[in-house]
Design an enzyme around this catalytic site. Structure first.
Site, PDB file in Angstrom:
ATOM      1  N   HIS A 158       1.820   2.994  -3.308  1.00  0.00           N
ATOM      2  CA  HIS A 158       0.852   3.723  -4.131  1.00  0.00           C
ATOM      3  C   HIS A 158       1.219   5.202  -4.231  1.00  0.00           C
ATOM      4  O   HIS A 158       1.286   5.771  -5.308  1.00  0.00           O
ATOM      5  CB  HIS A 158      -0.556   3.589  -3.542  1.00  0.00           C
ATOM      6  CG  HIS A 158      -1.265   2.359  -3.991  1.00  0.00           C
ATOM      7  ND1 HIS A 158      -1.644   2.138  -5.290  1.00  0.00           N
ATOM      8  CD2 HIS A 158      -1.675   1.266  -3.304  1.00  0.00           C
ATOM      9  CE1 HIS A 158      -2.254   0.967  -5.388  1.00  0.00           C
ATOM     10  NE2 HIS A 158      -2.285   0.422  -4.197  1.00  0.00           N
TER      11      HIS A 158
ATOM     12  N   ASP B   9      -6.628  -6.908  -4.954  1.00  0.00           N
ATOM     13  CA  ASP B   9      -6.487  -5.821  -5.920  1.00  0.00           C
ATOM     14  C   ASP B   9      -6.701  -6.296  -7.348  1.00  0.00           C
ATOM     15  O   ASP B   9      -7.175  -5.540  -8.197  1.00  0.00           O
ATOM     16  CB  ASP B   9      -5.087  -5.197  -5.814  1.00  0.00           C
ATOM     17  CG  ASP B   9      -5.055  -3.983  -4.909  1.00  0.00           C
ATOM     18  OD1 ASP B   9      -6.119  -3.578  -4.410  1.00  0.00           O
ATOM     19  OD2 ASP B   9      -3.953  -3.441  -4.699  1.00  0.00           O
TER      20      ASP B   9
ATOM     21  N   HIS C 237     -53.063  17.452   0.212  1.00  0.00           N
ATOM     22  CA  HIS C 237     -52.685  16.062   0.433  1.00  0.00           C
ATOM     23  C   HIS C 237     -53.853  15.303   1.072  1.00  0.00           C
ATOM     24  O   HIS C 237     -54.210  14.198   0.645  1.00  0.00           O
ATOM     25  CB  HIS C 237     -51.479  15.974   1.375  1.00  0.00           C
ATOM     26  CG  HIS C 237     -50.158  16.203   0.710  1.00  0.00           C
ATOM     27  ND1 HIS C 237     -49.785  17.405   0.197  1.00  0.00           N
ATOM     28  CD2 HIS C 237     -49.108  15.344   0.489  1.00  0.00           C
ATOM     29  CE1 HIS C 237     -48.567  17.315  -0.306  1.00  0.00           C
ATOM     30  NE2 HIS C 237     -48.137  16.071  -0.146  1.00  0.00           N
TER      31      HIS C 237
ATOM     32  N   GLN D 228       0.830  -1.210   0.000  1.00  0.00           N
ATOM     33  CA  GLN D 228       0.000   0.000   0.000  1.00  0.00           C
ATOM     34  C   GLN D 228       0.855   1.246   0.000  1.00  0.00           C
ATOM     35  O   GLN D 228       0.524   2.249  -0.644  1.00  0.00           O
ATOM     36  CB  GLN D 228      -0.928   0.008   1.214  1.00  0.00           C
ATOM     37  CG  GLN D 228      -1.984  -1.070   1.168  1.00  0.00           C
ATOM     38  CD  GLN D 228      -2.735  -1.072  -0.147  1.00  0.00           C
ATOM     39  OE1 GLN D 228      -3.480  -0.150  -0.458  1.00  0.00           O
ATOM     40  NE2 GLN D 228      -2.539  -2.101  -0.950  1.00  0.00           N
TER      41      GLN D 228
ATOM     42  N   GLU E  87      -9.479   0.709   4.717  1.00  0.00           N
ATOM     43  CA  GLU E  87      -9.868   0.260   3.380  1.00  0.00           C
ATOM     44  C   GLU E  87      -9.623  -1.252   3.256  1.00  0.00           C
ATOM     45  O   GLU E  87     -10.496  -2.003   2.840  1.00  0.00           O
ATOM     46  CB  GLU E  87      -9.047   1.019   2.341  1.00  0.00           C
ATOM     47  CG  GLU E  87      -9.326   0.614   0.907  1.00  0.00           C
ATOM     48  CD  GLU E  87      -8.387   1.282  -0.087  1.00  0.00           C
ATOM     49  OE1 GLU E  87      -8.708   1.255  -1.283  1.00  0.00           O
ATOM     50  OE2 GLU E  87      -7.327   1.812   0.332  1.00  0.00           O
ATOM     51  N   HIS E  88      -8.407  -1.685   3.600  1.00  0.00           N
ATOM     52  CA  HIS E  88      -8.050  -3.105   3.562  1.00  0.00           C
ATOM     53  C   HIS E  88      -7.653  -3.556   4.967  1.00  0.00           C
ATOM     54  O   HIS E  88      -6.874  -2.876   5.636  1.00  0.00           O
ATOM     55  CB  HIS E  88      -6.849  -3.366   2.641  1.00  0.00           C
ATOM     56  CG  HIS E  88      -6.996  -2.817   1.262  1.00  0.00           C
ATOM     57  ND1 HIS E  88      -6.454  -1.602   0.868  1.00  0.00           N
ATOM     58  CD2 HIS E  88      -7.625  -3.313   0.166  1.00  0.00           C
ATOM     59  CE1 HIS E  88      -6.742  -1.392  -0.408  1.00  0.00           C
ATOM     60  NE2 HIS E  88      -7.447  -2.408  -0.860  1.00  0.00           N
TER      61      HIS E  88
END
Length: 434
Positions: free
Chosen positions: A265, A364, A423, A262, A330-331
């Protein structure tokens, strides 16, 4: 030596240190927003003319018509044929696994009739047209094509339009081959905020879509934020994140490389390890310092680990799970014995990897579940991209005469209570004699 942070959950300052570690000011750049606003307004007003001008300027092309920017299905098939057998096989196997997983997701229409003969239900229908943004040029993200396009096709979206920039005319065969395998309907070689504007507003050549998905740079993210409401978007994702919970029995080299996966990235990515074993944390730190020199993106990894990474000693795995829920990563890797005993302790995570062999990298690319995941703690309230993101739901209400009398009385009382006489009368007309 990498100066990665070390915390211990029993120290008095742990909570404040964790809060600082997780803090991420995803501040919008006013200069970027201003440029994007101008581009979007120009695309909306001048359509193809503006699109061609921006594309030629930013991507160093010489297109004279927007039609020059569209690739045919033959182009996609040529890219597929240009791949090595290993590349093609990998793409096709990944696509098959992703498709099989997502085919189990579709939400079905349903209905029932209650005792007063009122029919109620939900009709599920696919979106008509979706735009998929894919980074281009030297960047190669065929996995993004598969992960975004395949669930849209499983959802039965009628038309999927992909946009991918080709700076100086440079095309990526793997990206275009992935589009062929995913059965993308149309591909335009455009990118940046101008591509988002073209998809959101439509031009003479590019039709307006209902939703835009896919990753992009700061200009693409800003453009997606600005057009949201005119079209739907998947999300505005933050930096990638991984949290590993380990009992100390996994090979420390494996864990170090998972943290690297990670961190490579970008400099803002976050990699965190939680373990009750202090000696194991030392071993992972040793592996990090030994393996970092082998990484082509070692400078990016080093910056990410030093700025936003951490090795955290916890009291036990129970506490590790509690901290994981605070982080909502996230992971999340549960690199422990019998991970099935701990997964129910996890409430907030984009994707959960169970056991020592389930590394995040498999998710991934080819495991099957989607890799488009919530970041920046949004896993507390959002989910991975899926078939449901390419569908919409309509309520069904069919009322019998008997039901109109029963429901009309309830609606009338509530409508008068809200001061909405029309209504009330609308409901009363169905059961009161005039």
């Amino acid at each position: 030596m990498i100066q990665i942070k070390r915390f211990n959950s029993i120290t008095p300052d742990f909570d404040s240190n964790l809060e600082k570690l997780l803090a991420f000011e995803n501040a919008q750049d006013n200069a970027v927003d201003s440029i994007v606003t101008t581009i979007l307004a120009d695309i909306r007003k001048r359509k193809d003319t503006a699109l061609i001008e921006y594309t030629n300027r930013f991507d160093r092309l010489s297109a004279t018509s927007a039609k020059d920017l569209e690739l045919t299905q033959n182009h996609l098939q040529q890219s597929l044929a240009a791949l090595s057998p290993a590349q093609r096989n990998a793409l096709e196997q990944a696509a098959q696994r992703i498709r099989s997983y997502h085919e189990k997701q579709p939400l079905n229409s349903w209905q029932y009739t209650d005792p007063d003969d009122t029919l109620l239900g939900q009709k599920v229908t696919p979106l008509d047209r979706v735009g998929l943004y894919v980074p281009g040029g030297k960047a190669s993200y065929p996995s993004s094509v598969l992960m975004n396009a395949i669930p849209a096709k499983v959802a039965d979206v009628k038309e999927l339009i992909m946009v991918v920039p080709t700076p100086a005319g440079e095309r990526n065969d793997m990206v275009l081959a992935a589009a062929a395998i995913s059965k993308v309907d149309r591909v335009f070689t455009i990118g940046g905020a101008q591509a988002i504007g073209a998809l959101a507003y439509g031009t003479e050549t590019i039709p307006q879509v209902d939703k835009i998905v896919g990753p992009g740079n700061a200009y693409v993210a800003a453009a997606k934020r600005q057009v949201f409401g005119i079209v739907g978007i998947d999300m505005v994702a933050g930096p990638s994140e991984i949290l590993v919970i380990c009992d100390g029995k996994t090979d420390p080299d494996w864990i170090a490389m998972d943290l690297f996966s990670q961190a490579e990235h970008d400099e803002l990515a976050q990699s965190i390890l939680l373990s009750p074993d202090a000696e194991f944390l030392d071993q992972v730190m040793h592996s990090i310092n030994r393996l970092i020199s082998e990484m082509p993106r070692k400078d990016v990894i080093r910056t990410a680990l030093e700025n936003r990474g951490a090795l955290i000693q916890v009291q036990d795995l129970e506490e590790a799970c509690a901290i994981a829920n605070r982080i909502a990563p996230e992971h999340l890797e549960l690199s422990v014995d019998q991970p099935e005993n701990w997964v129910n302790k996890i409430r907030h995570a984009g994707a959960i990897f169970l056991g020592r062999h389930a590394c995040e990298a498999l998710g991934d690319y080819c495991a099957g579940p989607n890799h488009v995941l919530p970041t920046s703690r949004t896993a507390r309230f959002s989910s991975p991209l899926g078939v449901y993101d390419f569908q919409k739901r309509s309520s069904l209400i069919q009322v019998s005469q008997q039901g109109a009398a029963k429901l009309g009385e309830i609606a009338s009382v509530l409508a008068y209570g809200e001061g909405l006489q029309a209504h009330a009368l609308s409901a009363e007309y169905r059961y009161k004699k005039q």
